[in-house]
Design an enzyme around this catalytic site. Structure first.
Site, PDB file in Angstrom:
ATOM      1  N   CYS A 193       0.855  -1.178   0.000  1.00  0.00           N
ATOM      2  CA  CYS A 193       0.000   0.000   0.000  1.00  0.00           C
ATOM      3  C   CYS A 193       0.895   1.232   0.000  1.00  0.00           C
ATOM      4  O   CYS A 193       2.106   1.142   0.184  1.00  0.00           O
ATOM      5  CB  CYS A 193      -0.912   0.025   1.224  1.00  0.00           C
ATOM      6  SG  CYS A 193      -2.074  -1.366   1.308  1.00  0.00           S
ATOM      7  N   ASN A 249       0.823   0.337   5.835  1.00  0.00           N
ATOM      8  CA  ASN A 249       1.336  -0.492   4.749  1.00  0.00           C
ATOM      9  C   ASN A 249       2.047  -1.684   5.371  1.00  0.00           C
ATOM     10  O   ASN A 249       2.986  -1.514   6.150  1.00  0.00           O
ATOM     11  CB  ASN A 249       2.318   0.315   3.886  1.00  0.00           C
ATOM     12  CG  ASN A 249       2.978  -0.544   2.817  1.00  0.00           C
ATOM     13  OD1 ASN A 249       2.383  -1.498   2.314  1.00  0.00           O
ATOM     14  ND2 ASN A 249       4.208  -0.213   2.469  1.00  0.00           N
TER      15      ASN A 249
END
Length: 503
Positions: A2, A101
Site C-alpha cells: 500500500c 502499509n
C-alpha cells in the site's frame, strides 16, 4: 503493498496529499482515502477506486485543514469492500486515525486480546484496524488531558512489544500532530522530508521518496526500523527509537518490482539497484551461455526496463522496445482472479511485429510469480514472428508466499514452487530460461548501503525474518489467498448484494 502519506503544514494539505497519492498509485489501485484535521475536527473521504476516481472537486473542498494522512490500498486477502478502505479512525483516546502499509502476522491473536482485555471491538477483517486499536490502547495507558511527546513514544514502544510482522504507518492524533513509525525490522519503506516556505517548515512522510520529490520536499532520511517520528501541529519534530533490538532488513522485492525506479529506499537508489541487477544477469548469461545467439533484448514493461537495458549494454546486444503498454490497464500482479489477469495481459500489451519477425529474442522481466503473464507474453512474441524466444528474470524464482503485505498467491499457485528452473522454462514455453542468483540480487541492492543488515527475501528462500511463521500459518494464508477462496468471497458478496436489491 500500500502507499501512505502524512503531512503537517502551514496551509491546507488536501491537494498535496492527493498529488502524493497519485504518485504512489502503483502501490495500490483498489481503494484510496484522505482524512484531514481542522480546528480539532476530522474530515474523511475514502472509497474503492483510483485516486482520481475517489476524489472530485466537491470531495476536496470538504477536506480542510493543515494536517492529514492519506492511503492507497490493494488488499492482501482479496477483500474488495470499501469498508476496509483506509484511513481508519477511533474516537478514544483523543481521536486517532491511521494508514498502514504491511501485514500483521499475529492479527488474529491481537483481535482476541483487544476484545477480551482491552475492551475494543474490531469491525472489519483489516489488520490495519487492529494496529490502530493497539496504538490507541497503548496511548490510553498514558492518557492525560494534556498529552506529552513522551506519551506518544511510549505508545509506539507498546505497539512494537505486541505486534508482529510488517508495518509502516502514519497516525494522526486529532489536534496534536502526526506520528510515523516502522516495524523493528524495517520491512516496508517509510521516509520523511521537509519544505521551507515563508510561513515556516512543512513536513511530509511517505512510503517512497518520489512522493516528496514531486511535491518539492527535501528528503531528510528514512524512518529507521523501530523508530517513531512525531510532527506536532505547531511544526516541531521529535524522533525516538522505540524498539529494543531493531535491525534493518527491508523487503528485497521492493527493489525488484514494487517501488518506482526514481525512489530511494534505505539509502539505496532503486534505479541503480536495477542497473546492477542487469549487470549481474548479463554476467551470468555470459557465463552459462557463452555461445548464445540472441539478436535483440526486449523488456516487458515497465519495471524491467532498467535491468534489461543494462543487460543489453553489458552484452553488446541490440535493445529494443517490442511491447507497447496500454497505460489505462492496472498492474496485473495485483489483479484478483486468474481469468482477470489473463484477460488484462492481452489488453495491456501489444507487440511490435517488426522487432520480433525472424529474430532470436531475449525477453527480460523483473520476476516470474504465477507464470501466467510470462507464458502469454512468450506466445505473443511467437505470434509476432520471433524465431526463438528466450526469457530472463532479474530476480530468483519466487517459490514461497509473502506474509508481510504483498498479495503473492498460495504456494501451489506459484509456478516455481516445487519445480526446477528447467521445468519452469518448459511451463512458460521459453526456449531457455535464466534466473538471477540470490547472491547477485543481494549484492545489487545492498551495494552502497552498509546499514542494511540483511533482507526479507522470504519469497525466494522461505525464511521469514520475524521468526514467527510456521506451516500452520502458511496453510491458513493459503485458505484465504488462493484464487478459489477469492472467487468464493466475491460470489458471497454478490449474493448479499442481490438479496439486498430484491428485498
Amino acid at each position: 503493498m500500500c502507499g501512505i502519506i502524512g503531512m503537517v503544514a502551514h496551509s491546507p494539505v488536501n491537494q498535496a496529499i492527493y498529488d502524493g497519492l497519485t504518485v504512489l498509485q502503483h502501490r495500490g489501485q483498489d481503494a484510496a482515502g484522505i482524512i484531514s484535521c481542522e480546528d480539532g475536527r476530522l474530515h474523511l473521504r475514502k472509497d474503492n477506486g483510483l485516486v482520481r476516481d475517489v476524489f472530485h472537486t466537491r470531495h476536496m473542498m470538504r477536506l480542510p485543514g493543515n494536517m492529514g494522512i492519506g492511503h492507497v490500498r490493494y488488499p492482501t486477502a482479496g477483500c474488495e469492500s470499501s469498508a476496509e478502505a483506509q484511513p481508519f479512525y477511533v474516537n478514544s483516546p483523543y481521536g486517532i486515525s491511521l494508514a498502514h502499509n504491511g501485514n500483521l502476522t499475529n492479527s488474529n491473536k491481537l483481535k482476541q486480546e483487544l476484545f477480551r482485555e482491552d475492551l475494543r471491538q474490531i469491525n472489519t477483517d483489516s489488520d490495519s484496524e487492529v494496529l490502530l486499536n493497539v496504538l490507541a490502547h497503548e496511548l490510553q495507558q498514558h492518557a492525560k488531558l494534556t498529552m506529552e511527546v513522551e506519551d506518544v513514544f511510549k505508545a509506539v514502544a507498546g505497539v512494537h512489544r505486541r505486534c508482529r510482522g510488517a508495518y509502516a504507518a502514519v497516525a494522526m492524533i486529532t489536534g496534536y500532530g502526526v506520528v510515523a513509525f516502522r516495524d523493528p525490522f524495517g520491512i516496508r519503506p517509510l521516509v520523511y522530508g521537509k519544505h521551507e516556505s515563508s510561513k515556516g517548515t512543512d513536513y511530509m512522510m511517505a512510503s517512497e521518496s518520489v512522493a516528496l520529490d514531486v511535491l518539492g520536499y527535501e528528503l531528510i532520511r528514512d524512518v529507521a526500523p523501530g523508530e517513531a517520528v512525531l510532527i506536532t501541529l505547531d511544526g516541531r519534530i521529535y524522533t525516538q527509537q522505540c524498539a529494543d533490538n531493531p535491525s534493518l532488513t527491508p523487503c528485497i522485492f521492493e527493489y525488484v518490482y514494487l517501488a518506482r525506479p526514481d525512489s530511494i529506499i534505505d539509502n539505496v537508489s532503486v534505479y541503480k539497484a536495477r542497473l546492477r541487477m542487469g549487470d549481474k544477469l548479463a554476467d551470468k548469461l555470459r557465463r552459462i551461455r557463452p555461445d548464445h545467439d540472441i539478436d535483440v533484448v526486449i523488456p516487458i514493461p515497465d519495471t524491467s526496463r532498467t535491468s534489461a537495458m543494462q543487460l543489453a549494454n553489458n552484452l553488446g546486444i541490440k535493445y529494443r522496445e517490442g511491447f507497447i503498454k496500454n497505460r489505462y490497464i492496472g498492474r496485473t500482479f495485483i489483479m484478483p482472479g486468474q481469468q482477470q489477469r489473463k484477460k488484462s495481459v492481452r489488453q495491456k500489451l501489444n507487440a511490435i511485429e517488426l522487432e520480433f519477425r525472424g529474430k532470436n529474442v531475449l525477453l527480460v522481466d523483473d520476476s516470474i510469480v504465477r507464470g501466467t503473464t510470462s507464458s502469454q507474453i512468450i506466445d505473443m512474441a511467437r505470434e509476432a514472428g520471433a524465431n526463438k524466444v528466450y526469457f530472463a528474470s532479474a530476480s530468483p524464482p519466487v517459490r514461497y508466499p509473502n506474509v508481510y503485505g504483498i498479495d503473492m498467491p498460495a504456494s501451489n499457485e506459484l509456478i516455481a514452487h516445487g519445480r526446477t528452473e528447467e521445468q519452469i522454462g518448459r511451463e512458460i514455453g521459453a526456449d531457455w530460461l535464466l534466473f538471477q542468483d540470490l547472491e547477485d540480487l543481494i549484492y545489487a541492492v545492498k551495494k552502497g548501503s552498509p546499514g542494511i543488515k540483511g533482507f526479507d527475501d522470504s519469497v525466494f528462500t522461505g525464511e521469514y525474518v520475524t521468526g514467527d511463521i510456521d506451516i500452520s500459518y502458511l496453510d491458513d494464508l493459503q485458505s484465504i489467498r488462493s484464487d478459489a477462496a477469492k472467487k468464493k468471497r466475491r460470489a458471497n458478496e454478490d449474493e448479499v448484494i442481490d438479496l439486498h436489491n430484491s428485498a
